[in-house]
Design a protein around this motif. Structure first.
Motif, PDB file in Angstrom:
ATOM      1  N   PHE A 169      34.856 -15.432 -20.154  1.00 45.74           N
ATOM      2  CA  PHE A 169      35.427 -14.580 -21.208  1.00 45.74           C
ATOM      3  C   PHE A 169      35.913 -13.254 -20.607  1.00 45.74           C
ATOM      4  O   PHE A 169      37.021 -12.793 -20.905  1.00 45.74           O
ATOM      5  CB  PHE A 169      34.365 -14.321 -22.285  1.00 45.74           C
ATOM      6  N   LEU A 170      35.092 -12.676 -19.742  1.00 47.80           N
ATOM      7  CA  LEU A 170      35.448 -11.382 -19.128  1.00 47.80           C
ATOM      8  C   LEU A 170      36.672 -11.517 -18.228  1.00 47.80           C
ATOM      9  O   LEU A 170      37.518 -10.618 -18.183  1.00 47.80           O
ATOM     10  CB  LEU A 170      34.252 -10.838 -18.331  1.00 47.80           C
ATOM     11  N   GLN A 171      36.760 -12.661 -17.533  1.00 48.16           N
ATOM     12  CA  GLN A 171      37.921 -12.921 -16.673  1.00 48.16           C
ATOM     13  C   GLN A 171      39.207 -12.938 -17.508  1.00 48.16           C
ATOM     14  O   GLN A 171      40.202 -12.300 -17.163  1.00 48.16           O
ATOM     15  CB  GLN A 171      37.725 -14.296 -16.047  1.00 48.16           C
ATOM     16  N   GLY A 172      39.158 -13.654 -18.609  1.00 54.91           N
ATOM     17  CA  GLY A 172      40.335 -13.737 -19.485  1.00 54.91           C
ATOM     18  C   GLY A 172      40.647 -12.398 -20.129  1.00 54.91           C
ATOM     19  O   GLY A 172      41.817 -11.990 -20.231  1.00 54.91           O
ATOM     20  N   LEU A 173      39.595 -11.701 -20.556  1.00 57.81           N
ATOM     21  CA  LEU A 173      39.784 -10.385 -21.190  1.00 57.81           C
ATOM     22  C   LEU A 173      40.435  -9.414 -20.198  1.00 57.81           C
ATOM     23  O   LEU A 173      41.354  -8.665 -20.548  1.00 57.81           O
ATOM     24  CB  LEU A 173      38.434  -9.846 -21.663  1.00 57.81           C
ATOM     25  N   ARG A 174      39.968  -9.459 -18.949  1.00 58.87           N
ATOM     26  CA  ARG A 174      40.532  -8.582 -17.897  1.00 58.87           C
ATOM     27  C   ARG A 174      42.024  -8.879 -17.705  1.00 58.87           C
ATOM     28  O   ARG A 174      42.840  -7.972 -17.615  1.00 58.87           O
ATOM     29  CB  ARG A 174      39.773  -8.801 -16.583  1.00 58.87           C
ATOM     30  N   ASN A 175      42.340 -10.169 -17.686  1.00 59.01           N
ATOM     31  CA  ASN A 175      43.729 -10.594 -17.506  1.00 59.01           C
ATOM     32  C   ASN A 175      44.602 -10.075 -18.665  1.00 59.01           C
ATOM     33  O   ASN A 175      45.772  -9.757 -18.488  1.00 59.01           O
ATOM     34  CB  ASN A 175      43.747 -12.126 -17.425  1.00 59.01           C
ATOM     35  N   ARG A 176      43.987  -9.946 -19.846  1.00 60.11           N
ATOM     36  CA  ARG A 176      44.725  -9.442 -21.015  1.00 60.11           C
ATOM     37  C   ARG A 176      44.864  -7.923 -21.011  1.00 60.11           C
ATOM     38  O   ARG A 176      45.941  -7.395 -21.287  1.00 60.11           O
ATOM     39  CB  ARG A 176      43.991  -9.896 -22.288  1.00 60.11           C
ATOM     40  N   VAL A 177      43.774  -7.206 -20.674  1.00 57.67           N
ATOM     41  CA  VAL A 177      43.769  -5.757 -20.946  1.00 57.67           C
ATOM     42  C   VAL A 177      44.030  -4.885 -19.717  1.00 57.67           C
ATOM     43  O   VAL A 177      44.271  -3.683 -19.878  1.00 57.67           O
ATOM     44  CB  VAL A 177      42.446  -5.301 -21.622  1.00 57.67           C
ATOM     45  N   ASP A 178      43.979  -5.458 -18.522  1.00 56.22           N
ATOM     46  CA  ASP A 178      44.220  -4.641 -17.323  1.00 56.22           C
ATOM     47  C   ASP A 178      45.572  -3.934 -17.423  1.00 56.22           C
ATOM     48  O   ASP A 178      45.704  -2.745 -17.121  1.00 56.22           O
ATOM     49  CB  ASP A 178      44.169  -5.513 -16.069  1.00 56.22           C
ATOM     50  N   ARG A 179      46.576  -4.657 -17.888  1.00 58.28           N
ATOM     51  CA  ARG A 179      47.937  -4.084 -17.992  1.00 58.28           C
ATOM     52  C   ARG A 179      48.017  -3.009 -19.059  1.00 58.28           C
ATOM     53  O   ARG A 179      49.010  -2.306 -19.175  1.00 58.28           O
ATOM     54  CB  ARG A 179      48.947  -5.207 -18.247  1.00 58.28           C
ATOM     55  N   GLU A 180      46.974  -2.886 -19.884  1.00 56.66           N
ATOM     56  CA  GLU A 180      46.922  -1.841 -20.926  1.00 56.66           C
ATOM     57  C   GLU A 180      46.131  -0.628 -20.448  1.00 56.66           C
ATOM     58  O   GLU A 180      45.842   0.279 -21.218  1.00 56.66           O
ATOM     59  CB  GLU A 180      46.260  -2.389 -22.200  1.00 56.66           C
ATOM     60  N   GLY A 181      45.715  -0.639 -19.181  1.00 50.46           N
ATOM     61  CA  GLY A 181      44.974   0.506 -18.648  1.00 50.46           C
ATOM     62  C   GLY A 181      43.475   0.434 -18.886  1.00 50.46           C
ATOM     63  O   GLY A 181      42.764   1.432 -18.749  1.00 50.46           O
ATOM     64  N   VAL A 182      42.984  -0.755 -19.240  1.00 53.61           N
ATOM     65  CA  VAL A 182      41.550  -0.921 -19.528  1.00 53.61           C
ATOM     66  C   VAL A 182      40.907  -1.726 -18.396  1.00 53.61           C
ATOM     67  O   VAL A 182      41.434  -2.765 -17.993  1.00 53.61           O
ATOM     68  CB  VAL A 182      41.344  -1.650 -20.877  1.00 53.61           C
ATOM     69  N   THR A 183      39.771  -1.238 -17.897  1.00 55.07           N
ATOM     70  CA  THR A 183      39.064  -1.906 -16.805  1.00 55.07           C
ATOM     71  C   THR A 183      37.920  -2.762 -17.356  1.00 55.07           C
ATOM     72  O   THR A 183      37.172  -2.298 -18.227  1.00 55.07           O
ATOM     73  CB  THR A 183      38.479  -0.855 -15.832  1.00 55.07           C
ATOM     74  N   VAL A 184      37.809  -3.973 -16.833  1.00 54.49           N
ATOM     75  CA  VAL A 184      36.687  -4.850 -17.196  1.00 54.49           C
ATOM     76  C   VAL A 184      35.917  -5.162 -15.914  1.00 54.49           C
ATOM     77  O   VAL A 184      36.473  -5.733 -14.979  1.00 54.49           O
ATOM     78  CB  VAL A 184      37.179  -6.163 -17.846  1.00 54.49           C
ATOM     79  N   LEU A 185      34.656  -4.764 -15.874  1.00 57.22           N
ATOM     80  CA  LEU A 185      33.808  -5.031 -14.710  1.00 57.22           C
ATOM     81  C   LEU A 185      32.779  -6.105 -15.059  1.00 57.22           C
ATOM     82  O   LEU A 185      31.991  -5.927 -15.995  1.00 57.22           O
ATOM     83  CB  LEU A 185      33.076  -3.753 -14.273  1.00 57.22           C
ATOM     84  N   THR A 186      32.807  -7.207 -14.318  1.00 60.36           N
ATOM     85  CA  THR A 186      31.782  -8.256 -14.466  1.00 60.36           C
ATOM     86  C   THR A 186      30.705  -7.996 -13.422  1.00 60.36           C
ATOM     87  O   THR A 186      30.982  -8.039 -12.218  1.00 60.36           O
ATOM     88  CB  THR A 186      32.386  -9.658 -14.231  1.00 60.36           C
TER      89      THR A 186
END
Ligand SMILES: NC(=O)c1ccc[n+]([C@@H]2O[C@H](COP(=O)([O-])OP(=O)(O)OC[C@H]3O[C@@H](n4cnc5c(N)ncnc54)[C@H](OP(=O)(O)O)[C@@H]3O)[C@@H](O)[C@H]2O)c1
Length: 253
Positions: A169-186
């Motif tokens: 889920f985090l991998q997919g979320l990162r792929n979605r939001v990284d381009r919006e300036g949001v960082t997801v750390l697993t």
């Protein structure tokens, strides 16, 4: 959204704040003068953690008692927390349960509880939090998954599959939001000395919680995507992931 320059204390929301790993991480942030909003289900433990963090230098500490399995309450809880912090730079998700694997093999309700707490509840929290961050084109979502999610093993495949789902889920979320300036750390810890592992054999050899917390803070500061902690678990899990299934199914892991 607040700015994270050196003069403004960072605004950090911690979900599962009485977890051993979360507490150790918060001690570092408190010493840096961060503003903290802490959520946990045990009011007494939460009050003790909050008092400790105030003494250690946190510039602001507020709390809410909540069972995070109660997903209906998440939107109101998260809105209240961010209102209290007047913004949010980092959301840190640390709650989780190991569960009883032998019981979960016999009883679906036990299995479902593990999946609900470790996967469904984080998905609910992260859906709301990600949309909040995307609207502001800023923010870090730091989430504790586990090396156990990298490959299912007979000794803990309910816990492992809940964390595998969370990592995907985090991998997919990162792929979605990284381009919006949001960082997801697993965050993928190996075994760490906390209440969760205290009854396990050889738990005295597990990683030190303060060292693990230090690595987590550094990974958040560097806006990293994935953290294996301690680092040795990255090559170990690489090997474990590549063992052919025909061999792996015969191992006692
Ligand atoms: N320790 C390890 O070896 C290890 C390894 C890999 C990953 N992890 C992960 O690291 C995270 C932190 O675990 P830990 O090692 O710090 O263990 P811990 O000290 O046992 O912390 C787990 C925390 O989750 C909270 N929690 C569980 N269900 C909850 C719910 N429904 N609502 C609110 N809070 C809830 C517990 O609250 P109560 O105190 O009220 O029960 C506790 O504070 C977990 O996600 C865990 O899966 C741990």
């Amino acid at each position: 959204m607040s700015q994270t320059d050196s003069t403004t204390p960072r605004k950090i929301l911690v979900l599962g704040a009485t977890s051993g790993i979360a507490e150790a991480t918060c001690r570092i942030w408190a010493a840096q003068g961060a503003s903290l909003f802490l959520v946990a289900r045990n009011a007494e433990k939460l009050a003790a953690v909050a008092a400790d963090l105030r003494v250690r230098g946190a510039s602001y500490v507020d709390t809410a008692v909540a069972d995070l399995d109660d997903t209906d309450q998440h939107p109101a809880l998260l809105a209240h927390a961010i209102n209290s912090l007047t913004g949010m730079d980092i959301a840190y998700l640390a709650h989780g349960i190991l569960g009883d694997q032998p019981q979960a093999e016999q009883d679906f309700n036990t299995a479902a509880q593990i999946i609900y707490t470790n996967f469904m509840a984080p998905v609910s929290l992260l859906t709301w939090l990600a949309n909040f961050c995307v609207q502001r084109h800023a923010g870090t979502l730091a989430v504790i998954s586990s090396v156990a999610g990298d490959r299912g093993r007979k000794s803990n495949y309910l816990y492992g599959s809940s964390k595998a789902g969370l990592s995907a889920f985090l991998q997919g979320l990162r792929n979605r939001v990284d381009r919006e300036g949001v960082t997801v750390l697993t965050i993928k810890p190996g075994p760490v000395k906390t209440a969760m592992t205290s009854g396990m054999p050889k738990s005295d050899k597990f990683a030190d919680v303060d060292q693990v917390a230090k690595s987590i803070v550094a990974a958040i500061d560097k806006r990293r995507d994935i953290l294996y902690v301690p680092f040795i678990w990255q090559p170990i899990m690489c090997v474990i992931r590549h063992i052919p299934e025909s061999i792996f199914k015969k191992l006692n892991l």
